[in-house]
Design a protein around this motif. Structure first.
Motif, PDB file in Angstrom:
ATOM      1  N   THR A  33      33.023  28.552  46.253  1.00 18.95           N
ATOM      2  CA  THR A  33      33.992  28.375  47.327  1.00 18.95           C
ATOM      3  C   THR A  33      33.274  27.953  48.604  1.00 18.95           C
ATOM      4  O   THR A  33      32.475  28.725  49.139  1.00 18.95           O
ATOM      5  CB  THR A  33      34.785  29.676  47.569  1.00 18.95           C
ATOM      6  N   PRO A  34      33.538  26.731  49.073  1.00 23.01           N
ATOM      7  CA  PRO A  34      32.887  26.275  50.308  1.00 23.01           C
ATOM      8  C   PRO A  34      33.247  27.187  51.481  1.00 23.01           C
ATOM      9  O   PRO A  34      34.374  27.655  51.611  1.00 23.01           O
ATOM     10  CB  PRO A  34      33.457  24.871  50.526  1.00 23.01           C
ATOM     11  N   GLY A  35      32.284  27.430  52.311  1.00 26.74           N
ATOM     12  CA  GLY A  35      32.477  28.319  53.450  1.00 26.74           C
ATOM     13  C   GLY A  35      32.155  29.751  53.092  1.00 26.74           C
ATOM     14  O   GLY A  35      31.473  30.445  53.831  1.00 26.74           O
ATOM     15  N   LEU A  36      32.642  30.183  51.956  1.00 27.39           N
ATOM     16  CA  LEU A  36      32.347  31.544  51.502  1.00 27.39           C
ATOM     17  C   LEU A  36      30.921  31.616  50.974  1.00 27.39           C
ATOM     18  O   LEU A  36      30.180  32.548  51.301  1.00 27.39           O
ATOM     19  CB  LEU A  36      33.344  31.970  50.423  1.00 27.39           C
ATOM     20  N   ASN A  37      30.520  30.611  50.193  1.00 27.70           N
ATOM     21  CA  ASN A  37      29.186  30.665  49.597  1.00 27.70           C
ATOM     22  C   ASN A  37      28.088  30.398  50.622  1.00 27.70           C
ATOM     23  O   ASN A  37      27.082  31.083  50.638  1.00 27.70           O
ATOM     24  CB  ASN A  37      29.072  29.727  48.398  1.00 27.70           C
ATOM     25  N   ASP A  38      28.256  29.402  51.504  1.00 31.87           N
ATOM     26  CA  ASP A  38      27.154  29.081  52.410  1.00 31.87           C
ATOM     27  C   ASP A  38      27.196  29.887  53.709  1.00 31.87           C
ATOM     28  O   ASP A  38      26.169  30.323  54.199  1.00 31.87           O
ATOM     29  CB  ASP A  38      27.112  27.579  52.704  1.00 31.87           C
ATOM     30  N   THR A  39      28.381  30.129  54.254  1.00 28.58           N
ATOM     31  CA  THR A  39      28.476  30.833  55.531  1.00 28.58           C
ATOM     32  C   THR A  39      28.339  32.344  55.372  1.00 28.58           C
ATOM     33  O   THR A  39      27.558  32.977  56.071  1.00 28.58           O
ATOM     34  CB  THR A  39      29.831  30.516  56.221  1.00 28.58           C
ATOM     35  N   VAL A  40      29.083  32.909  54.455  1.00 27.50           N
ATOM     36  CA  VAL A  40      29.090  34.367  54.304  1.00 27.50           C
ATOM     37  C   VAL A  40      27.897  34.853  53.479  1.00 27.50           C
ATOM     38  O   VAL A  40      27.202  35.796  53.865  1.00 27.50           O
ATOM     39  CB  VAL A  40      30.416  34.839  53.667  1.00 27.50           C
TER      40      VAL A  40
END
Length: 137
Positions: free
Chosen positions: A53-60
């Motif tokens: 999930t983009p945003g979830l995988n890299d940001t979080v």
């Protein structure tokens, strides 16, 4: 990849630990408690979700999507953990057949602390209504 390796390794431990002494290399692993399989499904689904999930995988979580080689490593370590857990149970079964204490029920001077003996004259905590002289009879 590290988070997935740890999470799927925990799934291996869960599947192996369903039987304390019996081997999990048996068809009975597939039956029994359906809640185990629900938890494995939920855990696997959540791991795939946070991996892709983009945003979830890299940001979080600070991770990138994994390729087939990385999933192969995760699966390989999952199998290694499962085999190590099963080997440990086999050793415990063997030692138990020799009469060894594999459940840690007996005192062992090398691994256990010396038992604490309470002095007979030690006062009980306030509010305790036990009469220890009656219990010793």
């Amino acid at each position: 990849q590290a988070l997935n390796t740890l999470s799927f390794g925990a799934i291996s431990v869960t599947l192996s630990a369903r039987f304390a002494y019996n081997s999990a290399f048996h068809p009975r692993l597939l039956g029994g408690n359906p809640l185990c399989w629900y938890s494995v499904s939920i855990m696997s689904g959540l791991q795939v979700l946070i991996t892709y999930t983009p945003g979830l995988n890299d940001t979080v979580f600070g991770m990138a999507p994994m390729d087939g080689m990385q999933w192969g490593l995760v699966a390989g370590f999952m199998c290694v953990i499962f085999v190590v857990m099963e080997f440990e149970k086999a050793v415990r079964r063997y030692l138990s057949s020799l009469g060894e204490d594999t459940d840690d029920k007996e005192f062992n001077e090398y691994f256990d602390a010396a038992p604490q003996h309470q002095d007979e004259n030690t006062p009980l905590p306030h509010g305790t209504h036990l009469n220890l002289t009656e219990l010793k009879k």
